[in-house]
Design an enzyme around this catalytic site. Structure first.
Site, PDB file in Angstrom:
ATOM      1  CG  HIS A 168      -2.128  -0.703   1.241  1.00 33.87           C
ATOM      2  ND1 HIS A 168      -2.641  -1.340   2.349  1.00 33.87           N
ATOM      3  CD2 HIS A 168      -3.027  -0.916   0.243  1.00 33.87           C
ATOM      4  CE1 HIS A 168      -3.791  -1.923   2.032  1.00 33.87           C
ATOM      5  NE2 HIS A 168      -4.039  -1.690   0.754  1.00 33.87           N
ATOM      6  CB  CYS A 264      -2.847   0.810   8.469  1.00 29.01           C
ATOM      7  SG  CYS A 264      -1.467   0.618   7.378  1.00 29.01           S
TER       8      CYS A 264
HETATM    9  N1  ARG Z   1      -4.026  -6.897   6.600  1.00 33.62           N
HETATM   10  C1  ARG Z   1      -4.406  -5.684   5.955  1.00 33.62           C
HETATM   11  C2  ARG Z   1      -4.321  -5.874   4.444  1.00 33.62           C
HETATM   12  O1  ARG Z   1      -3.450  -6.563   3.991  1.00 33.62           O
HETATM   13  C3  ARG Z   1      -3.522  -4.555   6.387  1.00 33.62           C
HETATM   14  C4  ARG Z   1      -3.957  -3.244   5.847  1.00 33.62           C
HETATM   15  C5  ARG Z   1      -3.028  -2.128   6.186  1.00 33.62           C
HETATM   16  N2  ARG Z   1      -3.586  -0.916   5.785  1.00 33.62           N
HETATM   17  C6  ARG Z   1      -2.920   0.046   5.142  1.00 33.62           C
HETATM   18  N3  ARG Z   1      -3.520   1.160   4.890  1.00 33.62           N
HETATM   19  N4  ARG Z   1      -1.687  -0.109   4.750  1.00 33.62           N
HETATM   20  O2  ARG Z   1      -5.133  -5.358   3.725  1.00 33.62           O
END
Ligand code: ARG
Length: 704
Positions: A168, A264
């Protein structure tokens, strides 16, 4: 407390690592402690509440990642683009977030089905509100960016993520107040890094090290001059302090196990609209059409891979699979790129694969006039070895003199427009040159399966041969040589001095004598060593019969050069009877034209060696014109030169003892190139033997 800033969070009541959808989750299933997670989450909540309002959305059983509210959507003003999760494991969160936004009075925009976008996890506003940085490559699709730009009316800068640990954008990129940027450069491709450097001046960039990156230092919540994060190393803290930021570290190890941290766990829901800023969509898309044996030749895979490798993305709009063995398939593919430059890079490669526009999208090629002789406009189209056509005034014109690395120049003759490949140095003022990638196509012939299988050279096309297969290649090459000779075709040989050192000279001489060679290309050395052998029986002073160095032999080649210089040139020396055998001798006798291209290390040189390299290139290209086959014998330098000048469709056989040379030369992506890793002397001796065999069989048939 700054009351005009608010965040959305989701309590971790149902948080756990239940599945693996990013590398952090691997090995961590059910390994996080709920109690510790709650404690860590509450600490973060408490910190933020001191500086902003924190709203909560109700956690839902069965949706453990819902704590990561950054992925709920992307808010700007009263608008929100709802996330469309890439993984089904999170898609069930969408309706709950949607409901929350709707009750709060936001206008909710939803992307088309199957167009993933993961909200503020992948889209971060410049903190001055000037533009939106948007990530793609893992969770969000590039094609979602134009929608966001349109709905939120903001300029979107697309960044391509390259490292799956930073899947991300908010895991490796964090815009800060005052135009600062905290980020981990290796997480992005070079195009994106350039874009970042263009928008953020060096003094505002805070690049971090891998050690901080894996502690999620970029996954920070920024409120004015405050930065809240899991952990930062000493020097990073110092760097942030120097820029006037206060860092609060708060451990979020339980959430790292799911691949998330401070940022996050939050979604900023108050992002003011900037009235004077408007959308500016850089993402470009085009629809192209591909036709042929898309599946069995792997063409479609290659095309789609090229798009992604170059930083674009695609959508296959139509795929008509040819049903019969012989029928071709066709596909329509929508190609998207973060900007025009990347689009050009992608389309040039697709054009090489034979991609064309839909008939309704066909446009004339873009032309630009040459204003300085020998210099092309910046974005001139660089030619390839494939037969090319350009569209001018609604007509497709075949480009003449097809070769690699040229420009396409148009000239108006009395009754027609002519398009030709020209080298940069030959461009003349007043000529028009094709720029950009519009109105250009290459013509790929689609062979049927049977044709492909019977193609004499296709048996090798899969790769470079090993010793075992040399014999097979020799048979094929002999057969081809014989056919070409009989129909009055043209074979060009480029040869290096190794041909002589390995004892191949007499065989090559025989090929020339018997009419199998129509032009010889080489350098000073092959001629010198060939004549040395004819005159003194040595090659670089080594007795070719006995294989031992001759006393004083190291000066033989200079004596040869001296003798030829005395005669005037090689042909004159042959006429005067100075030497009576060898490769050059046969060329002179039979009247096979040769060109010797000079180089910095040449001794002498021979009067025949062309030391003006521009002239030498011209000679080479004149001699190559119309060739049916080119035999490249152990000369990397001259063979590469020749390869660049030769259009696709000309059969090439490259023989060298060094596999790297063979791979380089035969890897032109065209079926007609064959590489043979072997001793060139041995190859030539086998080749003449095979030709002799063909000849005797022929006589036998005749006499019956
Ligand atoms: N386990 C979640 C996923 O893989 C973590 C999300 C983390 N969020 C972020 N904005 N980076 O989607």
């Amino acid at each position: 407390m700054t009351t005009d800033i608010s965040f959305l969070m989701c309590p971790p009541d149902h948080y756990d690592v239940d599945y693996v959808i990013n590398p952090w989750m691997e090995g961590n299933i059910h390994k996080s402690s709920r109690d510790r997670a709650v404690e860590q989450w509450q600490k973060l909540h408490l910190i933020l509440k001191e500086y902003a309002i924190v709203d909560l959305v109700a956690p839902q059983r069965g949706w453990p990642d819902m704590v990561f509210t950054a992925n709920a959507g992307l808010v700007l003003g009263q608008n929100v683009v709802l996330s469309r999760f890439y993984h089904k494991e999170r898609q069930g969160e969408e309706p709950f977030f949607k409901q929350w936004f709707e009750t709060k009075g936001y206008t909710v925009y939803q992307l088309p089905q199957d167009l993933p976008f993961e909200g503020a996890g992948d889209a971060l506003l410049d903190r001055e509100g000037r533009w939106l940085w948007a990530g793609y490559g893992f969770r969000s699709e590039l094609d979602s960016h134009p929608y966001i730009a349109k709905w939120l009316d903001i300029e979107v800068l697309s960044l391509r993520l390259m490292d799956e640990r930073f899947y991300h954008l908010d895991t490796c990129f964090c815009p800060l107040t005052g135009g600062y940027l905290l980020y981990y450069p290796p997480a992005f491709d070079s195009y994106s890094n350039r874009l970042i450097e263009m928008r953020v001046p060096e003094e505002k960039r805070i690049p971090i090290e891998e050690a901080d990156a894996v502690n999620f230092a970029c996954n920070a919540v920024n409120v004015n001059k405050l930065v809240v994060m899991n952990e930062a190393g000493k020097s990073l803290k110092q760097r942030l302090a120097d820029a006037g930021f206060k860092v609060i570290q708060t451990g979020l190890t339980e959430f790292l196990k799911a691949g998330g941290a401070a940022k996050c766990l939050t979604l900023r829901v108050t992002e003011p609209m900037q009235a004077e800023i408007h959308a500016n969509i850089a993402v470009e898309s085009r629809i192209i059409r591909l036709e042929g044996h898309l599946l069995d030749t792997g063409l479609i895979n290659r095309a789609l891979d090229k798009i992604v490798e170059a930083g674009g993305s695609f959508q296959v709009l139509k795929f008509d699979l040819g049903e019969q063995r012989q029928s071709t398939s066709s596909a329509e593919v929508k190609v998207s790129a973060p900007d025009h430059e990347v689009m050009e890079a992608i389309l040039t490669q697709l054009i090489d694969l034979g991609a064309v526009n839909l008939p309704q999208d066909e446009r004339d090629a873009k032309l630009e006039a040459i204003t300085q002789a020998g210099v092309a406009p910046d974005d001139f189209y660089v030619t390839t070895i494939y037969p090319t056509e350009v569209r001018v005034k609604g007509e497709w014109l075949r480009v003449q003199n097809q070769r690699m690395d040229g420009a396409i120049a148009l000239t108006q003759t009395a009754n027609a427009i002519v398009a030709r490949c020209k080298l940069l140095r030959d461009l003349e003022v007043g000529e028009q040159v094709v720029v950009d990638i519009q109105g250009i196509r290459t013509v790929r012939k689609t062979e049927s399966r049977e044709q492909r299988n019977s193609q004499e050279f296709s048996f090798m096309s899969a790769g470079v041969s090993s010793e075992r297969r040399v014999e097979l290649v020799v048979e094929q090459v002999a057969w081809e040589l014989r056919q070409i000779r009989d129909r009055g075709g043209k074979v060009v040989v480029t040869a290096g001095p190794v041909v002589i050192h390995t004892g191949g000279g007499e065989h090559l001489a025989q090929l020339i004598r018997e009419g199998y060679v129509q032009a010889l290309l080489g350098g000073n050395a092959i001629a010198v060593h060939d004549i040395e052998q004819a005159m003194m029986g040595t090659s670089l002073g080594v007795d070719m019969k006995r294989g031992v160095a001759v006393r004083g032999g190291h000066r033989h080649h200079l004596k040869v050069i001296n003798t030829i210089r005395r005669c005037g040139n090689i042909a004159a020396a042959v006429e005067q009877g100075i030497f009576k055998s060898g490769v050059l001798y046969e060329c002179v006798r039979v009247g096979v034209p040769y060109s010797l291209a000079g180089s910095i290390r040449d001794d002498g040189p021979l009067p025949d060696t062309q030391m003006d390299l521009i002239k030498a290139q011209e000679d080479y290209s004149r001699l190559i014109a119309g060739a049916d086959m080119i035999l490249m014998l152990s000369s990397m330098l001259h063979s590469i030169g020749v390869g660049n000048m030769t259009p696709a469709g000309v059969k090439m056989v490259c023989v060298d003892i060094n596999p790297a040379v063979v791979t380089k030369l035969s890897d032109r992506g065209s079926v007609e190139s064959v590489g043979v890793v072997t001793d060139v002397g041995l190859f030539l001796s086998m080749l003449v033997q095979q030709l002799d065999k063909l000849t005797s069989r022929y006589h036998l048939a005749q006499s019956l």
